[in-house]
Structures are given as C-alpha cells and as structure tokens.
Design a protein around this motif. Structure first.
Motif, short mmCIF file in Angstrom:
data_model
loop_
_atom_site.label_atom_id
_atom_site.label_comp_id
_atom_site.label_asym_id
_atom_site.label_seq_id
_atom_site.Cartn_x
_atom_site.Cartn_y
_atom_site.Cartn_z
N LEU A 97 -34.49 -2.38 10.88
CA LEU A 97 -35.69 -4.39 11.79
C LEU A 97 -37.00 -4.45 10.83
CD1 LEU A 97 -35.71 -3.45 15.57
CD2 LEU A 97 -34.79 -5.34 14.26
N SER A 98 -37.28 -5.48 10.72
CA SER A 98 -38.81 -5.21 9.29
C SER A 98 -39.36 -4.76 9.95
CB SER A 98 -38.81 -7.23 9.07
OG SER A 98 -38.76 -7.70 10.59
N ALA A 99 -41.04 -4.72 9.65
CA ALA A 99 -41.98 -3.88 9.80
C ALA A 99 -42.81 -4.87 11.29
CB ALA A 99 -42.96 -4.19 8.93
N ASP A 100 -42.58 -6.45 10.75
CA ASP A 100 -42.54 -7.16 12.72
C ASP A 100 -41.42 -7.23 13.88
OD1 ASP A 100 -41.43 -8.66 10.86
OD2 ASP A 100 -42.88 -10.56 10.53
N GLU A 101 -41.08 -6.65 13.13
CA GLU A 101 -39.41 -6.77 14.17
C GLU A 101 -39.01 -8.23 14.61
OE1 GLU A 101 -41.04 -4.13 17.80
OE2 GLU A 101 -41.71 -2.49 16.77
N TYR A 123 -26.87 -8.30 6.03
CA TYR A 123 -27.40 -9.70 6.10
C TYR A 123 -28.66 -10.05 6.42
CZ TYR A 123 -22.83 -11.71 5.94
OH TYR A 123 -20.97 -10.97 5.35
N VAL A 124 -29.10 -11.21 6.51
CA VAL A 124 -30.86 -11.04 7.48
C VAL A 124 -30.49 -11.76 8.21
CG1 VAL A 124 -32.61 -11.90 7.42
CG2 VAL A 124 -32.29 -10.27 5.65
N TYR A 125 -31.08 -11.36 9.87
CA TYR A 125 -30.62 -12.26 11.36
C TYR A 125 -32.18 -12.07 11.68
CZ TYR A 125 -28.80 -13.24 15.90
OH TYR A 125 -28.33 -13.71 16.86
N ASP A 126 -32.43 -13.27 11.63
CA ASP A 126 -33.49 -13.89 12.43
C ASP A 126 -33.68 -13.67 14.24
OD1 ASP A 126 -36.36 -15.37 13.19
OD2 ASP A 126 -36.22 -15.93 11.05
N LEU A 127 -34.51 -13.13 14.32
CA LEU A 127 -34.03 -12.73 16.34
C LEU A 127 -34.58 -13.76 16.66
CD1 LEU A 127 -34.92 -8.85 16.15
CD2 LEU A 127 -32.35 -9.82 15.21
N GLU A 128 -35.40 -14.61 15.75
CA GLU A 128 -36.01 -15.37 16.84
C GLU A 128 -34.72 -17.07 16.85
OE1 GLU A 128 -40.11 -15.87 15.59
OE2 GLU A 128 -40.87 -14.24 16.80
N SER A 146 -39.39 -7.25 2.68
CA SER A 146 -41.33 -6.95 2.16
C SER A 146 -41.75 -6.63 3.70
CB SER A 146 -41.53 -8.73 1.45
OG SER A 146 -41.61 -9.95 2.41
N PRO A 147 -42.92 -6.96 3.17
CA PRO A 147 -44.02 -6.15 4.01
C PRO A 147 -44.00 -7.59 5.58
CG PRO A 147 -45.51 -5.77 3.11
CD PRO A 147 -43.86 -6.28 2.02
N ASP A 148 -44.07 -8.58 5.29
CA ASP A 148 -43.79 -9.88 5.66
C ASP A 148 -42.94 -10.75 6.28
OD1 ASP A 148 -43.78 -11.55 4.01
OD2 ASP A 148 -44.84 -12.44 3.49
N ALA A 149 -41.65 -9.72 5.85
CA ALA A 149 -40.31 -10.10 6.01
C ALA A 149 -39.76 -11.66 5.46
CB ALA A 149 -39.52 -9.79 7.44
N SER A 150 -40.57 -11.98 4.41
CA SER A 150 -40.24 -13.50 3.68
C SER A 150 -39.36 -12.86 2.48
CB SER A 150 -41.31 -13.72 2.82
OG SER A 150 -42.08 -12.68 2.22
N LYS A 151 -39.18 -11.97 1.92
CA LYS A 151 -38.47 -11.55 1.06
C LYS A 151 -37.47 -10.30 1.36
CE LYS A 151 -41.45 -13.70 -2.29
NZ LYS A 151 -42.98 -13.71 -0.90
N VAL A 152 -36.47 -10.24 0.38
CA VAL A 152 -35.56 -8.81 0.83
C VAL A 152 -36.03 -8.47 -0.69
CG1 VAL A 152 -33.67 -7.95 1.10
CG2 VAL A 152 -34.05 -9.45 2.62
N ALA A 153 -36.32 -6.77 -1.54
CA ALA A 153 -36.05 -6.85 -2.25
C ALA A 153 -34.66 -5.58 -2.74
CB ALA A 153 -36.78 -5.91 -2.78
#
Length: 723
Positions: A97-101, A123-128, A146-153
């Motif tokens: 999960l991303s930091a903000d879930e 894959y990135v799955y947007d829970l909303e 990334s901390p705001d879940a806008s990117k993936v390294a």
C-alpha cells in the motif's frame, strides 16, 4: 491372589496399551504436511492503528482479496481489493500500500533471483477510482511509491526508472547499468546476502529527490555455476562474487533531483566509505542519513548528507576492536533526534542521540541483549523492544520511556515472545512458543500487555502430538573451557538410566547465532524426535562465539572461526561421554552450512571423540566464502593466513577415522559446491573413505519436490548404519 500384584499388572497392561497406541513420527509425515503449523498471514497495520489488512485467497476460485479487520474484535470491516473485480488482471501474488493508503502495488509473475531479490510484473491499483496501471511491460525490481503516491521508482536492467502515474510517462534516471558491470539502485550479490537489503534507493519526504547507491562491479571476479536442467547441453549461471580478500564493487552515493533531472555525486572520501550498507532519508526532506563502514567493518559511520549541496557530515562513529553489526534499528524522532543500538557497553542496547550525534542517554542497560527493536511511540515517548533479560534462551517483550525510566514487561512468560505492533502502538499481536508449545497468537494491549483476545493457538497440532511418542526437551548448561554453555537434550521416551545410548549432536555454532532456544521447533525438531524414537539421545550445545551472552562471548572467536567452537564441541562430547547412560564410543555430530563446516572439523580434529559426522553444504575454507561475511570475522586472508588455514577442514583431512557423509547442492550460489569438491579431492588424496551426495541444480537450502525427503532419508540411514 495378591491384590496389589493384580493391580500392578493391570496398570502395566494399561500403560502398554497406551504406549502401543502412540505412533512414531516418520520422515514422510515430516515432509508431507502432516504436522502443518498455523501461522498468521502477513498483515499490514493501517494508518489508523485500529485496523489491519490481510491478503486472503479463496482456494476454490483462486480469488485474492485484501481484507481489513478490526484489531479489537477481529471482525472484517472492509475489502480493499478483490481480484475478481479488477478488469485486466486475473490474479496477483502480493501487495504494497502507498503511504496514504490510496493506491496499491500488485505483484504478478514473480521470479526469485537470490535469497532476497526477485523480479516481477507490477501494477498500480487505485483503491478509489479502481483504475489499473501497469508499471512497466518488463519484469522489474523493487518498485516503490513516492510519498504522495504520484510516482513509482523501480529497477530494470541495472538502471533506475520513474513512472509518473498521472501522465503515464517513464523517465530513465540512470543509463550506465549493465549486467556484471554496473548496478544502480539495486544491491549486488554480496550486499544482498550479508547486509540483508536489496533496494539501494530511497525517496525523500517531499518526493522530489531520490538517493541511490551505484555499484561498479566491473573488477569483481566472476563465479560460474553449471545449470544441468533438462536440455542436451548444460548452461552456465555467471555472476559477480567477491571472495575473501578479493576485489569488491566500488560503491558511490548519488542524489537525483526529480524536477531538474540532475544527478549529484556525494563525496564520501573523508569518511570510512568502503561499504555503504544503509541509506534512508530522514523526516527532514533535505537530510539524507547514510551509514558507511571500512572494509574490516569495525568502524561504522552515520552521516547526514545535505540533499541540495551534497555535503556530508559525520554524526556518529560506532567502533569495535572486532566488528560492528549493521542493523535496521535507526529510528528518527522529533527534530531528527535518533535511536541507535550498539554493543559498546558489552551488551546490545538502545541509545538516544540528538541530531548532532550527542548522546542524550542510554535507554536500556544490563547484562542482557536487546534482540529486536520494535519502534518508538511519539505519543507515549516509549520505546518497544524484545530482549533476553528473562534468560538467554528466552525472549520477552518490553517498553520503556525514551529517558530509560518506567520500564514495563509486556510479555515475559518463559519461552519466546515476539510482537507485531499496530501503527499507533495501541495493540500488538503477540507470538509465543516454548519447547512444548506450538505458536500461540494473541492480541494484547501495548500499554500494559493485557490480553485483548485470542487469535490462533495451534491447539490442534498440540493435541495431534499426544498420539505420538514425543520426548521432553531438557535445557541445561555445560561447564566447558571456563564458560557455562547453553545446551539441550532429547532422550528416548523410554529412557533407562541404566542403559547406554548413542548421542547425536546437532549444532550451527556460527557467530552471534543461537540454536539452544526455548521455542517450538518444527522441521529438524521433528526429525530429532524421530531419531530419539530410534534410541538416540539428541544434544545441542551453543559454543563460544554464539550469541545472547554479551559482546565478549560472541566476539572472542574473532580471526579464528572454527577454533574455539570446535574445541567446545569436542569438549562437550567428551563431557557427555562421561555420563553413565552415554556410550562414549557412539557419539556423532552434524550441521548445515556453518554447522557443516563445524561437523567436518569436529570429526577430523576429534577423531578419538566422534564416531560419525554429516556435513551439509559446508564451508571448507573461508578463502572460498564471500568478502563481507568472512572478513567481518576473519579480516582478509592476506592479513590472517594462519586463521584461515589452521581452522580449515582441508588442513585436517588426514586425521579422519570415523564415518563421514558430505552433501551439497550443485547450484548453491551462497556456499559454492567448490567447497565440497575441494574437500572431496583432499580426502581422496589422503586415501580416506567417506560417503558423499551432490543434488543437481539445488541451492543452499537443497529443497524442491522430493529432495528434502530424499536427503533426510539418506542422513537417517547413515546415522542408523554408523552410530
């Protein structure tokens, strides 16, 4: 008729019936899942600290669901992900999960590389929005939000990439990555194995910088393993493997600015910087924490690096005459004060420093070890940890104020207690076991350790063992070479002190390890019970150099691996042989990996003590093993040739008198089969008869299909025939 004699006869008959009803453990049962343990699935504590997420699988449909449960009640409150509802994705294996879930990284098509590393399609799955985005077409490594879940390294082909989830664009951060030459952001083989981490890049708190380690391994010697497979011609697996004293990868630290796409090299030349075993951004977005150390690993530096200028500042230097362990215990508090663990007072303890590296206080102290650091709660100002203060073979869970006061015992029942805390330190899931009790899982309050609810207790497994002949594990100490060594013994269930029994010794004996622990042991523990059923006494002794008895006890084997441990195992066997119920002419020993190194040395150097030995995947000369592990304890062969050679089994083959079984996997990337091949040749040239087995294409763990059953059948038969 004598009534007392009749009653006694009936009692004996009843006892005989009960005994007859009890079954013996078989190897097939050990490896076919008969004694399957119930564990808790890996859980993720949600940000609210009151709920946790668990990945569940419907065995009938194969559907994966990420379900959220209440800590307090255990009831399901929500389903975050249901694989059957995701268009374009049939299944997934794991999640992050991303930091903000708000989003989840879903892994598919996973393939192991080495012990900790793997490749997969993510894959990135947007829970909303329920939108699904594939990170990359290729299999990648270590994708990280990334901390705001806008990117993936992530890592791909030894380079770092960044995927912008909003625009869909991918930016290549590094371009010089090449197999067996340069790696960016992912550790090389020896870092992964010995420093226990794979992802060598990290986002800062603002998500506008990535720090990473670059490995130039072009000068590192290569190692090749034949892969036999099923084809007409075998293939080769070639990778960089620095053996003791050989060239390691040249490492350098870099900071990439996401906005400007500029990369800055950080100058670490003024510090001990041969290795960079840890890096992480602090809560301050422009301050990077880096740990570096010299080749001997006895001077660990904590540096703070300015993210803009790249200037590095020494904050802390932890030194030891032998070595300093690298851990994951560094924790930042308010204002970048930080927690650090160290053995500098002779025992592993927790220390609090301010952001300039000035010691504020020693949080824990005493003649015992902090064995796990669980974290810091900023609300209560308490540190949570596991330690051996209730006995070196036990583990307890405690909390203490960061000022070192008001300690609380949260879980201290004799045995092994461990904890998994909720995000806000309201609760912890306690795992408990001892020598007689399979794992019990409960939910407890983090404030006082009080039981909230029971989760799983493995009572069914415990009841199942009531149908089998099970012997007690007896703990004791042996006075050997000036030390009280921890030990345990398993006797046959029908043990008769007036008879003499063969003894089979099990051990590992590696630096800082512990084999004598008051905890439940499956696998080999079941095998030992089976051997006890066959009339063998099983004994385990932790020699000098093992852990949990202080810095001096652990590090006294420095530069002499295999000297004092072998002396202790031989002396322990001789002391056992003095007991009336032990047949001193029938004592055997075995071990795996470091334990195999020990078993080989023991039967060679203790020819008048051991009748037989089994060595599985042994190191036979530390010259053949990797640089980071070996040099930590032995320095280099160039500096310490006698320590390497005097304690090598290769130097003592001419002394072999007993029966010896040597086993190795041909695809062992860790302890190369070269070790056993060189020992085989040395034994042949010394005209010593022995038995050996090579398992094709099997790694250090020697498993897969019927492999383990075959191996343990071979070892069992060897014991029965020769002990």
């Amino acid at each position: 008729m004598n009534i007392r004699k009749t009653a006694l006869l009936l009692l004996l008959l009843v006892a005989g019936v009960v005994t007859a009803q009890q079954k013996n453990i078989t190897l097939e049962e050990i490896y076919d899942g008969t004694f399957r343990m119930q564990y808790l699935d890996r859980l993720h504590s949600m940000n609210n600290g009151k709920e946790y997420a668990v990945l569940n699988t419907d065995r009938n449909t194969g559907t994966k669901t990420l379900d959220v449960y209440s800590y307090k009640t255990g009831e399901k409150v929500n389903t975050l992900i249901n694989s059957s509802e995701i268009d374009g994705l049939d299944y997934f294996i794991g999640y992050t999960l991303s930091a903000d879930e708000s989003k989840a990284l879903l892994s598919t098509k996973m393939r192991s590389i080495y012990r900790r590393s793997s490749l997969g399609v993510y894959y990135v799955y947007d829970l909303e929005t329920k939108e699904l985005v594939q990170v990359a077409e290729e299999a990648i490594q270590e994708p990280t939000f990334s901390p705001d879940a806008s990117k993936v390294a992530y890592g791909l082909d030894n380079n770092i990439y960044i995927k912008d989830l909003a625009s869909g664009t991918t930016t290549q951060v590094t371009t010089d990555g090449a197999k067996n030459k340069v790696i960016n952001g992912i550790t090389d083989w020896v870092y992964e194995e010995e420093f226990a981490f794979v992802r060598a890049f990290d986002w800062n708190a603002d998500g506008d910088k990535i720090a990473y380690i670059r490995f130039d391994e072009s000068e590192v010697p290569e190692f090749s393993m034949d892969v036999f497979g099923n084809e007409l011609y075998p293939s080769k697996d070639t990778f960089k493997y620095p053996k003791a004293g050989e060239t390691n990868a040249t490492v350098s630290l870099h900071i990439y600015d996401v906005t400007s796409a500029d990369t800055k090299a950080v100058d670490l030349s003024g510090f001990q910087n041969y290795y960079i075993p840890r890096l992480e951004w602090t809560p301050e977005a422009n301050v990077l924490a880096v740990q570096t150390t010299n080749r001997k690993q006895n001077d660990v530096n904590l540096l703070f690096v300015d993210g803009t200028s790249g200037e590095a500042k020494l904050i802390l230097s932890d030194k030891d005459d032998a070595y300093v362990d690298i851990t994951n215990n560094l924790t930042f508090l308010e204002d970048n004060d930080f927690i650090w663990t160290s053995e500098k007072d002779g025992w592993n303890h927790i220390y609090l420093y301010d952001k300039d590296g000035k010691l504020k206080n020693q949080v824990t102290q005493g003649p015992w070890e902090v064995t796990s650091y669980y974290g810091y709660d900023p609300k209560s100002k308490r540190v949570f940890y596991q330690s051996s203060e209730n006995g070196s073979i036990n583990r307890g869970v405690y909390s203490v104020k960061v000022n070192g006061k008001s300690k609380k015992a949260l879980a201290t029942e004799a045995g092994t207690n461990s904890a998994n805390f909720s995000t806000d330190f309201t609760y912890f899931i306690k795992s408990f076991s001892d020598a007689e009790t399979p794992y019990v899982f409960t939910l407890n309050a983090a404030d006082d350790g009080d039981l909230v609810r029971k989760i799983k207790d493995n009572q069914a497994l415990k009841d199942q063992f009531a149908d089998y002949v099970i012997s007690e594990k007896e703990f004791f100490t042996l006075p050997i070479n000036g030390e009280e060594l921890n030990a345990y013994m398993i006797k046959p269930k029908d043990f008769d002190p007036n008879k003499k029994y063969p003894v089979f010794m099990t051990q590992y004996s590696g630096p800082g390890s512990q084999s004598v622990a008051n905890s439940w042991s499956g696998g080999n523990g079941y095998w030992f019970q089976m051997l006890a059923q066959e009339g063998y006494i099983i004994v385990c002794v932790d020699p000098r150099g093992t852990g949990l008895k202080g810095r001096d006890f652990k590090k006294m084997t420095q530069k002499e691996l295999g000297k004092y441990e072998v002396e202790d195992q031989i002396a322990a066997a001789q002391a056992l042989g003095q007991r009336d119920y032990v047949d001193a002419d029938r004592i055997g020993i075995w071990g795996w990996s470091y334990g195999g190194f020990m078993a080989s040395n023991c039967i060679f150097q203790g020819a008048d003590t051991f009748k037989m030995a089994i060595a599985v995947a042994p190191v036979t000369s530390w010259r053949f093993y990797d640089s980071i592990y070996t040099e930590r304890y032995m320095t280099t062969p160039q500096e310490n040739a006698s320590g390497y050679d005097n304690n090598s089994p290769l130097s003592h083959v001419d002394k072999l008198e007993g029966k010896f079984l040597l086993v190795h996997g041909s695809a062992d990337d860790n302890v190369h089969v070269q070790n056993s091949m060189r020992l085989i040749e040395a034994l042949v040239q010394a005209n010593k008869q022995f038995d050996w087995a090579i398992y094709p294409d099997k790694n250090h763990s020697i498993y897969g299909g019927n492999t383990r059953l075959h191996l343990y059948t071979k070892m069992t038969n060897f014991i029965k025939e020769n002990l």
